[in-house]
Design a protein around this motif. Structure first.
Motif, PDB file in Angstrom:
ATOM      1  N   TYR A   1      79.663 -44.986 -67.329  1.00  0.00           N
ATOM      2  CA  TYR A   1      78.569 -45.830 -66.937  1.00  0.00           C
ATOM      3  C   TYR A   1      78.500 -46.223 -65.474  1.00  0.00           C
ATOM      4  CZ  TYR A   1      75.322 -49.945 -66.569  1.00  0.00           C
ATOM      5  OH  TYR A   1      74.162 -50.397 -66.259  1.00  0.00           O
ATOM      6  N   SER A   2      79.655 -46.342 -64.532  1.00  0.00           N
ATOM      7  CA  SER A   2      79.790 -46.540 -63.578  1.00  0.00           C
ATOM      8  C   SER A   2      79.503 -45.150 -62.797  1.00  0.00           C
ATOM      9  CB  SER A   2      81.012 -46.914 -63.230  1.00  0.00           C
ATOM     10  OG  SER A   2      82.156 -45.907 -63.213  1.00  0.00           O
ATOM     11  N   ILE A   3      79.406 -44.080 -63.221  1.00  0.00           N
ATOM     12  CA  ILE A   3      79.165 -42.878 -62.338  1.00  0.00           C
ATOM     13  C   ILE A   3      77.672 -42.085 -62.843  1.00  0.00           C
ATOM     14  CG2 ILE A   3      81.554 -42.401 -61.973  1.00  0.00           C
ATOM     15  CD1 ILE A   3      81.068 -39.996 -64.077  1.00  0.00           C
ATOM     16  N   ALA A   4      76.863 -42.978 -63.564  1.00  0.00           N
ATOM     17  CA  ALA A   4      75.896 -42.079 -64.194  1.00  0.00           C
ATOM     18  C   ALA A   4      74.724 -42.260 -63.407  1.00  0.00           C
ATOM     19  CB  ALA A   4      75.523 -42.781 -65.547  1.00  0.00           C
ATOM     20  N   LEU A   5      74.511 -43.151 -62.317  1.00  0.00           N
ATOM     21  CA  LEU A   5      73.325 -43.467 -61.490  1.00  0.00           C
ATOM     22  C   LEU A   5      72.971 -42.021 -60.499  1.00  0.00           C
ATOM     23  CD1 LEU A   5      71.165 -45.176 -61.111  1.00  0.00           C
ATOM     24  CD2 LEU A   5      72.257 -46.407 -59.077  1.00  0.00           C
ATOM     25  N   PRO A   6      73.966 -41.366 -60.150  1.00  0.00           N
ATOM     26  CA  PRO A   6      73.447 -40.284 -59.241  1.00  0.00           C
ATOM     27  C   PRO A   6      72.738 -39.279 -60.444  1.00  0.00           C
ATOM     28  CG  PRO A   6      75.525 -41.155 -58.741  1.00  0.00           C
ATOM     29  CD  PRO A   6      75.437 -41.812 -59.850  1.00  0.00           C
TER      30      PRO A   6
END
Length: 172
Positions: free
Chosen positions: A87-92
């Motif tokens: 979840y913490s790396i999904a935004l990019p």
């Protein structure tokens, strides 16, 4: 079903015509690429996410060409460490055009789901992703069987209809 190599799978991720739908059903994975970055996260160390750059470039190219990339993640709540990291790396990836959605497992009790994660390309070809108990990938198999395609298409759409867009999902 026929086994395919990582190179063949990589080609499929770039050469589809219209849609790539990915269903993830596990609470933890352990890819060789991801494990060092997850370890940094677990240790509270900064990760610039540069290792995601190539995939984000590919996603932008798909969006520019009018192709759709969707990922539905079935998760147990509270989230596993792997899924909290994911979840913490999904935004990019979301910013690059991948539509990532989350669905709590408890919402899917009446949904028939294939036994393995998969990618469905253009509703004509499915790649099943096989994993060991520790989450390490063991194989990829390909199918064009109409029954496999229909099972995966139906399962994906049923999960998708209950899934929460990444920007709206609040991890538990």
């Amino acid at each position: 079903m026929t086994s395919i190599s990582d190179d063949e799978f990589g080609r499929l991720l770039t050469d589809f015509e219209h849609t790539a739908d990915h269903l993830e059903t596990r609470d933890a994975y352990g890819t060789a690429v991801e494990l060092p970055h997850m370890a940094k996260w677990a240790a509270g160390e900064h990760d610039d996410l540069e290792w995601l750059h190539g995939w984000c470039v590919t996603l932008r190219a798909h969006v520019t060409a009018g192709r759709s990339v969707r990922r539905a993640r079935i998760v147990s709540e509270p989230l596993s460490d792997y899924q909290r990291w994911s979840y913490s790396i999904a935004l990019p990836m979301v910013d690059a055009g991948e539509d990532i959605r989350w669905v709590p497992r408890c919402r899917l009790s009446s949904i028939a789901i294939p036994g393995n994660d998969f990618y469905l390309f253009d509703d004509r070809l499915v790649v099943f992703l096989h994993y060991a108990g520790n989450g390490l990938a063991t194989a990829k198999t390909i199918s064009t069987d109409p029954h496999d395609i229909e099972l995966c298409r139906t399962a994906f759409e049923a999960v998708w209809s209950r899934a929460i867009p990444h920007r709206e999902y609040q991890p538990v």
